[in-house]
Write a protein that holds these residues in place. Structure first.
Motif, PDB file in Angstrom:
ATOM      1  N   ASP A  29      36.856  84.176 -53.114  1.00  0.00           N
ATOM      2  CA  ASP A  29      36.273  82.915 -53.562  1.00  0.00           C
ATOM      3  C   ASP A  29      34.888  83.140 -54.138  1.00  0.00           C
ATOM      4  O   ASP A  29      34.494  82.510 -55.111  1.00  0.00           O
ATOM      5  CB  ASP A  29      36.216  81.941 -52.392  1.00  0.00           C
ATOM      6  N   GLN A  77      32.863  82.059 -58.007  1.00  0.00           N
ATOM      7  CA  GLN A  77      31.831  81.045 -57.959  1.00  0.00           C
ATOM      8  C   GLN A  77      30.771  81.343 -59.013  1.00  0.00           C
ATOM      9  O   GLN A  77      30.051  82.329 -58.917  1.00  0.00           O
ATOM     10  CB  GLN A  77      31.210  81.007 -56.555  1.00  0.00           C
ATOM     11  N   TYR A  96      29.827  76.161 -61.361  1.00  0.00           N
ATOM     12  CA  TYR A  96      30.506  75.080 -62.071  1.00  0.00           C
ATOM     13  C   TYR A  96      30.634  73.855 -61.180  1.00  0.00           C
ATOM     14  O   TYR A  96      30.825  73.967 -59.967  1.00  0.00           O
ATOM     15  CB  TYR A  96      31.896  75.516 -62.530  1.00  0.00           C
ATOM     16  N   LYS A 135      32.675  71.024 -59.586  1.00  0.00           N
ATOM     17  CA  LYS A 135      34.076  70.826 -59.230  1.00  0.00           C
ATOM     18  C   LYS A 135      34.372  69.331 -59.198  1.00  0.00           C
ATOM     19  O   LYS A 135      33.856  68.603 -58.369  1.00  0.00           O
ATOM     20  CB  LYS A 135      34.370  71.439 -57.857  1.00  0.00           C
ATOM     21  N   TYR A 148      29.349  71.726 -56.400  1.00  0.00           N
ATOM     22  CA  TYR A 148      29.466  72.960 -57.159  1.00  0.00           C
ATOM     23  C   TYR A 148      30.372  73.939 -56.419  1.00  0.00           C
ATOM     24  O   TYR A 148      30.498  73.899 -55.193  1.00  0.00           O
ATOM     25  CB  TYR A 148      28.088  73.595 -57.368  1.00  0.00           C
ATOM     26  N   ASP A 149      30.986  74.842 -57.183  1.00  0.00           N
ATOM     27  CA  ASP A 149      31.925  75.780 -56.568  1.00  0.00           C
ATOM     28  C   ASP A 149      31.242  76.833 -55.703  1.00  0.00           C
ATOM     29  O   ASP A 149      31.909  77.538 -54.954  1.00  0.00           O
ATOM     30  CB  ASP A 149      32.787  76.459 -57.640  1.00  0.00           C
TER      31      ASP A 149
END
Length: 213
Positions: A45, A49, A52, A54, A71-72
Motif C-alpha cells: 500500500d 501512496q 492523491y 481518494k 488522501y491515499d
C-alpha cells in the motif's frame, strides 16, 4: 483353551506436554503468518501512496462545507461550515489530521505565501465554482457602452492568526485547526476553498465549494 496368551498391548497415552507444545507452536506460526501478511499489505500500500485524493474533494467533484478530503497516504483535511459574523464576514476552520507517518508543512515555509485569493498558495479562498479560473473575469454590464462590472473579490481578515496556525510543521499523528475569516465583496454566491498542503512529494489540491449567504 490357552490361558497363557499374552495380553494385547495398551495404546500409548498422548503426552500432555507434547500436545500443549504443538498447540503453542501452531498458534505462533499462525500469528507469524498473519503478521507477515499485514506487513506485506502495508508495504504494498505504501508503494501506491502518492498524495492523491481518494473520492470526493477533486476539482471536478468538490466537497461541501463540513466535508473531509482523504488522501491515499493517510492525510485528512476538513473544512467546517462557514459562520456569519456581525460585520458580514464569514469564519470557518481548516483541520489537518496527519496520518502520513511523516512531518508535513501545511502552509509551506514562507508565512507571506500561506494565504491567497488565487491559485498557488497553500490555502486559497476565492469566489466562484471550483472549476472556474482562479482569476475571475469581469462580468459584462447591462446595456451598450457600459464598462464591465469588476469581478467579485475576497478579502482575508485576521490573516495573522491564520498564518500563525498554518505555518509550523505538523508532526505525524497530530491534528491542527486553522481559523480562516474572509469577507466577500458581494453577498451570496458560491465560494471555493483550495487546500494544497506542502510535502516532499506530489500532493493533490483538495477542493470545497459552498455558498456564503
Amino acid at each position: 483353551m490357552d490361558t497363557n496368551a499374552a495380553p494385547a498391548h495398551p495404546q500409548p497415552s498422548v503426552n500432555p506436554r507434547w500436545a500443549t507444545g504443538c498447540g503453542i507452536a501452531v498458534a505462533l506460526l499462525t500469528a507469524l503468518v498473519v503478521l507477515g501478511a499485514i506487513a506485506l499489505a502495508k508495504f504494498e500500500d505504501s508503494l501506491s501512496q502518492h498524495g492523491y485524493v481518494k473520492g470526493p474533494g477533486t476539482v471536478v467533484e468538490p466537497l461541501h462545507a463540513g466535508g473531509t478530503a482523504r488522501y491515499d497516504d493517510g492525510l485528512r483535511i476538513t473544512v467546517s461550515p462557514p459562520h456569519r459574523e456581525p460585520d458580514n464576514s464569514y469564519s470557518f476552520t481548516i483541520t489537518y489530521d496527519n496520518g502520513t507517518g511523516r512531518e508535513l508543512r501545511p502552509g509551506g515555509t514562507s508565512p507571506a505565501t500561506g494565504l491567497g485569493t488565487t491559485g498557488g498558495s497553500p490555502v486559497v479562498v476565492r469566489p466562484g465554482k471550483a472549476l472556474d479560473s482562479g482569476t475571475p473575469s469581469p462580468t459584462p454590464a447591462p446595456g451598450a457602452g457600459h464598462a464591465p462590472v469588476p469581478a467579485p473579490g475576497m478579502t482575508f481578515l485576521d490573516g495573522a492568526a491564520s498564518v500563525t496556525a498554518l505555518t509550523p510543521p505538523l508532526d505525524t499523528e497530530q491534528k491542527r485547526t486553522v481559523p480562516v475569516r474572509v469577507k466577500p465583496d458581494r453577498e451570496g454566491g458560491l465560494v471555493t476553498v483550495e487546500v494544497a498542503p506542502k510535502s516532499p512529494g506530489y500532493r493533490d489540491t483538495a477542493y470545497w465549494q459552498f455558498p456564503l449567504s
